[in-house]
Design an enzyme around this catalytic site. Structure first.
Site, PDB file in Angstrom:
ATOM      1  N   ILE A 158      -8.572   2.378  -3.674  1.00  0.00           N
ATOM      2  CA  ILE A 158      -9.277   1.511  -4.620  1.00  0.00           C
ATOM      3  C   ILE A 158     -10.488   0.957  -3.879  1.00  0.00           C
ATOM      4  O   ILE A 158     -10.377   0.580  -2.713  1.00  0.00           O
ATOM      5  CB  ILE A 158      -8.397   0.317  -5.065  1.00  0.00           C
ATOM      6  CG1 ILE A 158      -7.009   0.763  -5.521  1.00  0.00           C
ATOM      7  CG2 ILE A 158      -9.097  -0.538  -6.102  1.00  0.00           C
ATOM      8  CD1 ILE A 158      -6.955   1.488  -6.823  1.00  0.00           C
TER       9      ILE A 158
ATOM     10  N   SER B 167       2.608  -2.717   8.829  1.00  0.00           N
ATOM     11  CA  SER B 167       2.508  -4.037   8.198  1.00  0.00           C
ATOM     12  C   SER B 167       2.813  -3.948   6.711  1.00  0.00           C
ATOM     13  O   SER B 167       3.463  -4.835   6.149  1.00  0.00           O
ATOM     14  CB  SER B 167       1.129  -4.650   8.436  1.00  0.00           C
ATOM     15  OG  SER B 167       0.126  -3.976   7.705  1.00  0.00           O
ATOM     16  N   LYS B 168       2.383  -2.879   6.072  1.00  0.00           N
ATOM     17  CA  LYS B 168       2.663  -2.719   4.642  1.00  0.00           C
ATOM     18  C   LYS B 168       4.121  -2.331   4.411  1.00  0.00           C
ATOM     19  O   LYS B 168       4.720  -2.710   3.405  1.00  0.00           O
ATOM     20  CB  LYS B 168       1.718  -1.701   4.017  1.00  0.00           C
ATOM     21  CG  LYS B 168       0.256  -2.148   4.049  1.00  0.00           C
ATOM     22  CD  LYS B 168       0.068  -3.516   3.426  1.00  0.00           C
ATOM     23  CE  LYS B 168      -1.372  -3.968   3.441  1.00  0.00           C
ATOM     24  NZ  LYS B 168      -1.564  -5.246   2.777  1.00  0.00           N
TER      25      LYS B 168
ATOM     26  N   TYR C 214      -1.420  -0.555  10.323  1.00  0.00           N
ATOM     27  CA  TYR C 214      -1.568  -0.907   8.906  1.00  0.00           C
ATOM     28  C   TYR C 214      -0.342  -0.460   8.121  1.00  0.00           C
ATOM     29  O   TYR C 214       0.231  -1.232   7.334  1.00  0.00           O
ATOM     30  CB  TYR C 214      -2.839  -0.269   8.335  1.00  0.00           C
ATOM     31  CG  TYR C 214      -3.087  -0.611   6.893  1.00  0.00           C
ATOM     32  CD1 TYR C 214      -3.614  -1.843   6.541  1.00  0.00           C
ATOM     33  CD2 TYR C 214      -2.802   0.295   5.880  1.00  0.00           C
ATOM     34  CE1 TYR C 214      -3.844  -2.168   5.204  1.00  0.00           C
ATOM     35  CE2 TYR C 214      -3.023  -0.021   4.549  1.00  0.00           C
ATOM     36  CZ  TYR C 214      -3.548  -1.244   4.214  1.00  0.00           C
ATOM     37  OH  TYR C 214      -3.769  -1.561   2.901  1.00  0.00           O
ATOM     38  N   ALA C 215       0.100   0.768   8.349  1.00  0.00           N
ATOM     39  CA  ALA C 215       1.268   1.289   7.634  1.00  0.00           C
ATOM     40  C   ALA C 215       2.504   0.449   7.940  1.00  0.00           C
ATOM     41  O   ALA C 215       3.291   0.138   7.042  1.00  0.00           O
ATOM     42  CB  ALA C 215       1.498   2.751   8.004  1.00  0.00           C
TER      43      ALA C 215
ATOM     44  N   THR D 252     -12.435  -1.734  -2.616  1.00  0.00           N
ATOM     45  CA  THR D 252     -12.284  -3.162  -2.362  1.00  0.00           C
ATOM     46  C   THR D 252     -13.161  -3.502  -1.162  1.00  0.00           C
ATOM     47  O   THR D 252     -13.833  -2.624  -0.604  1.00  0.00           O
ATOM     48  CB  THR D 252     -10.824  -3.507  -2.017  1.00  0.00           C
ATOM     49  OG1 THR D 252     -10.473  -2.849  -0.797  1.00  0.00           O
ATOM     50  CG2 THR D 252      -9.867  -3.096  -3.118  1.00  0.00           C
TER      51      THR D 252
ATOM     52  N   SER E 274       0.861  -1.180   0.000  1.00  0.00           N
ATOM     53  CA  SER E 274       0.000   0.000   0.000  1.00  0.00           C
ATOM     54  C   SER E 274       0.893   1.224   0.000  1.00  0.00           C
ATOM     55  O   SER E 274       2.036   1.163   0.468  1.00  0.00           O
ATOM     56  CB  SER E 274      -0.877   0.014   1.258  1.00  0.00           C
ATOM     57  OG  SER E 274      -1.516   1.270   1.421  1.00  0.00           O
TER      58      SER E 274
END
Length: 145
Positions: free
Chosen positions: A73, A43-44, A40-41, A75, A26
């Site tokens: 996007i 992990s990406k 989240y950041a 999803t 991401s």
């Protein structure tokens, strides 16, 4: 991602034919504040680190490893954002901070994956491609009033 990368790498090495591994990260993993939460950041970001390390380690087996870093996007994960905007009548504002002034489509991510999997990308290795309409190149972007 780690276990999948490990398993696919082993299969490709054993085949002796090389191949391509494409990780999905991401733009949040590239450290753009405001794109997500810290967990989240992080992990990406780990996916990006694994991509580069694996590219280095697997290159001698003719295995290229790259990552795609999508922007916004629609999803399963982002559907609630889009649904709330539709309910409020503000769907047109989704992606307004992006230089293209729109969100991306899943097909645009697929097109990058097709390129990275193709013979045309045989010398592309260890890279993380932002497919985000330019958001990460200009972030933060303030539209002209």
């Amino acid at each position: 991602t780690f276990f999948c990368l490990q398993r696919v790498a082993r299969e490709l090495i054993d085949s002796g034919q090389g191949g391509r591994i494409i990780n999905i990260a991401s733009i949040a993993g590239k450290g753009y504040s405001g794109t997500s939460n810290a967990a989240y950041a992080a992990s990406k970001g780990a996916v990006l680190a694994m991509t580069q390390i694996a590219a280095h380690q697997l290159g001698r087996y003719d295995i290229n490893v790259n990552a795609i870093c999508p922007g916004l996007i629609e999803t399963g994960m982002t559907k609630p954002i889009f649904d709330r905007a539709r309910a409020r009548g503000t769907e047109g504002k989704i992606g307004q901070l992006n230089p293209t002034r729109r969100n991306g489509e899943p097909e645009e991510i697929a097109n990058m994956a097709l390129f990275l999997a193709s013979d045309e990308a045989s010398y592309v290795n260890g890279q993380a491609y932002a497919v985000d309409g330019g958001l990460s190149s200009t972030h933060p972007f303030v539209p002209k009033v």
